[in-house]
Scaffold this motif. Structure first.
Motif, PDB file in Angstrom:
ATOM      1  N   PRO A 122       0.830  -1.212   0.000  1.00 53.16           N
ATOM      2  CA  PRO A 122       0.000   0.000   0.000  1.00 53.16           C
ATOM      3  C   PRO A 122       0.862   1.258   0.000  1.00 53.16           C
ATOM      4  O   PRO A 122       1.887   1.325   0.689  1.00 53.16           O
ATOM      5  N   GLY A 123       0.441   2.239  -0.772  1.00 47.83           N
ATOM      6  CA  GLY A 123       1.139   3.513  -0.809  1.00 47.83           C
ATOM      7  C   GLY A 123       2.170   3.647  -1.908  1.00 47.83           C
ATOM      8  O   GLY A 123       2.587   4.766  -2.236  1.00 47.83           O
ATOM      9  N   PHE A 124       2.579   2.538  -2.506  1.00 47.34           N
ATOM     10  CA  PHE A 124       3.609   2.615  -3.545  1.00 47.34           C
ATOM     11  C   PHE A 124       3.079   3.357  -4.768  1.00 47.34           C
ATOM     12  O   PHE A 124       3.681   4.336  -5.225  1.00 47.34           O
ATOM     13  N   ASN A 125       1.971   2.898  -5.300  1.00 49.75           N
ATOM     14  CA  ASN A 125       1.431   3.524  -6.509  1.00 49.75           C
ATOM     15  C   ASN A 125       0.966   4.955  -6.269  1.00 49.75           C
ATOM     16  O   ASN A 125       0.911   5.762  -7.203  1.00 49.75           O
ATOM     17  N   ASP A 126       0.649   5.276  -5.029  1.00 53.58           N
ATOM     18  CA  ASP A 126       0.217   6.630  -4.689  1.00 53.58           C
ATOM     19  C   ASP A 126       1.398   7.558  -4.431  1.00 53.58           C
ATOM     20  O   ASP A 126       1.200   8.743  -4.149  1.00 53.58           O
ATOM     21  N   GLY A 127       2.622   7.012  -4.493  1.00 55.32           N
ATOM     22  CA  GLY A 127       3.797   7.843  -4.308  1.00 55.32           C
ATOM     23  C   GLY A 127       3.991   8.342  -2.887  1.00 55.32           C
ATOM     24  O   GLY A 127       4.525   9.431  -2.670  1.00 55.32           O
ATOM     25  N   GLU A 128       3.610   7.541  -1.904  1.00 53.01           N
ATOM     26  CA  GLU A 128       3.725   7.965  -0.515  1.00 53.01           C
ATOM     27  C   GLU A 128       5.092   7.670   0.090  1.00 53.01           C
ATOM     28  O   GLU A 128       5.450   8.224   1.129  1.00 53.01           O
ATOM     29  N   TRP A 129       5.859   6.794  -0.529  1.00 55.20           N
ATOM     30  CA  TRP A 129       7.157   6.413   0.030  1.00 55.20           C
ATOM     31  C   TRP A 129       8.049   5.834  -1.053  1.00 55.20           C
ATOM     32  O   TRP A 129       7.608   5.537  -2.160  1.00 55.20           O
ATOM     33  N   TRP A 130       9.328   5.668  -0.725  1.00 51.20           N
ATOM     34  CA  TRP A 130      10.283   5.032  -1.629  1.00 51.20           C
ATOM     35  C   TRP A 130      11.235   4.183  -0.811  1.00 51.20           C
ATOM     36  O   TRP A 130      11.404   4.379   0.388  1.00 51.20           O
ATOM     37  N   VAL A 131      11.816   3.189  -1.461  1.00 52.09           N
ATOM     38  CA  VAL A 131      12.755   2.288  -0.790  1.00 52.09           C
ATOM     39  C   VAL A 131      14.088   2.997  -0.613  1.00 52.09           C
ATOM     40  O   VAL A 131      14.665   3.521  -1.574  1.00 52.09           O
ATOM     41  N   GLN A 132      14.580   3.016   0.630  1.00 51.06           N
ATOM     42  CA  GLN A 132      15.866   3.649   0.915  1.00 51.06           C
ATOM     43  C   GLN A 132      16.367   3.172   2.271  1.00 51.06           C
ATOM     44  O   GLN A 132      15.684   3.332   3.274  1.00 51.06           O
ATOM     45  N   ASP A 133      17.557   2.594   2.292  1.00 55.17           N
ATOM     46  CA  ASP A 133      18.115   2.148   3.558  1.00 55.17           C
ATOM     47  C   ASP A 133      18.219   3.325   4.523  1.00 55.17           C
ATOM     48  O   ASP A 133      18.485   4.461   4.115  1.00 55.17           O
ATOM     49  N   PHE A 134      18.034   3.048   5.807  1.00 55.67           N
ATOM     50  CA  PHE A 134      18.066   4.120   6.795  1.00 55.67           C
ATOM     51  C   PHE A 134      19.369   4.902   6.725  1.00 55.67           C
ATOM     52  O   PHE A 134      19.371   6.142   6.790  1.00 55.67           O
ATOM     53  N   ALA A 135      20.493   4.199   6.583  1.00 57.84           N
ATOM     54  CA  ALA A 135      21.791   4.895   6.525  1.00 57.84           C
ATOM     55  C   ALA A 135      21.852   5.838   5.331  1.00 57.84           C
ATOM     56  O   ALA A 135      22.447   6.917   5.408  1.00 57.84           O
TER      57      ALA A 135
END
Length: 459
Positions: free
Chosen positions: A238-251
């Motif tokens: 959920p939220g991927f297609n809506d552009g709510e978040w992106w994959v990114q390591d915390f560091a």
């Protein structure tokens, strides 16, 4: 596309890719046959896993979901545990396997990985491996392969008990170098972190607590949330297609924080693709110019930024020579590097990286840093970052720059509270005031990628 995947591909100038294009027309009948192709591409052609999979994408996507998952699990296990796997094979042979029999060794590796680490039933691991030995050149070695694999099956517990799973799985040059830099205890902790499949980190635009609850994760710090292993394909969440978040390591989310409040500032994100830090800055209302030398990588950046509904200027140019009429308020230079800090996500890099790669890339980093001085206005900030554990790509670059340009730039030490309120973040700040993340940090929570970052001020 993850934030760190840019370094697993762009960090390897001159990598051989085209020679395996011919394999894309093959249609492996089972996951093990595809894994055998991937193993050859990685170990013999020095491709990353993303490159190797890309060259066999039709075959991979034609598989059922379960088979795709097993393919990834098997190739990942091979890359993480290759040292132990080869050691077990050698221990079960009366004489060393000749180099020319590398195809036989690869088949043995597939079988041994399943027997030692994946709990595959012995009869299945052995028979499916022997099925890969087709043609007169390989079929004649089936009795040998059968004997070796059956011995590994019988003696698996004893074989593993005699191994050092931290040192045995690390390339010798990395182990010896990191022991000198970080000490043996820390190097062991780093090596052990590489053996575990990492959790999935996401950067959200807003409301991290709500998204963590919705996705079944936890808030790491700030706008970063963590989902545990087995979260599945991120694009299906959920939220991927809506552009709510992106994959990114915390560091990887930390270097952008070193620029402080960025609203309305003109910021250049250099070597920006695939765009994790670009998105972070744009979401914070900065006016971002994303720069990269590769139009192909920028295509992916544009796709990511479009999905996230963010406004970014994108420019294809060589940042070692790029000049601007109006200097920026700040520059984030996420330099191409060996990516040795990302082995927990890209374990194959430990099999294809050499000290020569570090030496070559450090020269590119020096040129990028030097040119960056002309891109930022007096009083403006420069943040230099790499996902590398090598000092040549981190602190040594900064010391060289400061020594050669004392009248132009100075180090601006960071404070732990700039990274977030969590007490453990103070351990990421070096004595010089730089950022240094190691894969063994927060190991109980799944670790983080290795990163170095330094904040500079243009005098």
């Amino acid at each position: 596309m993850t934030e760190n995947s840019k370094n697993s591909s762009k960090a390897r100038p001159g990598g051989k890719v085209s020679s395996s294009r011919k394999s894309s027309s093959r249609r492996p009948a089972n996951p093990r046959e595809l894994v055998l192709l991937l193993l050859k591409s990685i170990l013999r052609e020095q491709q990353t896993l993303d490159e190797a999979l890309g060259n066999n994408l039709a075959a991979f996507e034609a598989m059922e979901k379960r088979d795709r998952a097993f393919t990834r699990l098997l190739i990942s296990t091979l890359m993480r545990r290759l040292g132990q796997i080869d050691k077990a094979i050698n221990a079960c042979m009366s004489r060393k396997l000749p180099v020319k029999m590398v195809d036989v060794r690869d088949i043995l590796r597939l079988g041994a990985a399943q027997l030692l680490f994946l709990d595959t039933p012995p009869h299945a691991a052995v028979s499916t491996s022997l099925d890969l030995a087709r043609g007169p050149r390989l079929a004649g070695h089936k009795p040998l392969m059968n004997a070796v694999l059956r011995r590994i099956s019988r003696e698996a517990e004893e074989l593993l008990a005699g191994m050092d799973d931290s040192r045995d799985n690390m390339p010798k040059w990395m182990w010896e170098k990191w022991c000198k830099i970080y000490g043996e205890e820390t190097t062991r902790a780093i090596a052990l972190a590489h053996l575990v499949e990492p959790p999935l980190d996401l950067s959200v635009k807003s409301a991290p607590e709500q998204w963590a609850e919705k996705l079944g994760g936890t808030v790491t710090s700030g706008n970063s949330i963590r989902l545990q292993q087995g979260s599945g394909d991120p694009s299906q969440l959920p939220g991927f297609n809506d552009g709510e978040w992106w994959v990114q390591d915390f560091a990887a989310s930390l270097p952008a924080l070193l620029l402080g409040p960025v609203k309305d500032l003109r910021i250049a994100d250099i070597c920006a693709a695939p765009g994790g830090k670009t998105a972070e800055l744009a979401a914070a209302k900065a006016n971002v110019t994303a720069v990269d030398v590769s139009s192909k990588r920028l295509k992916r950046l544009r796709e990511n930024i479009k999905r996230l509904n963010l406004d970014v200027e994108v420019l294809t140019t060589d940042a070692t020579t790029w000049q601007v009429e109006q200097p920026f308020d700040a520059v984030l230079l996420d330099a191409p590097c060996s990516a040795t800090g990302t082995l927990r996500k890209h374990p194959e890099l430990g099999r294809i990286k050499r000290q020569a790669d570090v030496n070559q890339l450090s020269q590119i980093q020096s040129r990028l840093l030097e040119n960056t001085l002309s891109l930022v206005k007096p009083g403006g900030l420069i943040v230099y970052a790499t996902c590398s554990l090598e000092p040549e790509e981190g602190v040594e670059q900064i010391e060289k720059l400061l020594e050669e340009n004392p009248a132009l730039v100075e180090r601006l030490p960071i404070r732990a509270e700039e990274l977030g309120p969590e007490p453990w973040l103070a351990s990421l700040v070096t004595a010089e005031g730089d950022l240094r993340c190691l894969p063994c940090h927060q190991k109980e929570e799944g670790g983080i990628d290795g990163f170095y970052a330094c904040r500079l001020k243009r005098i």
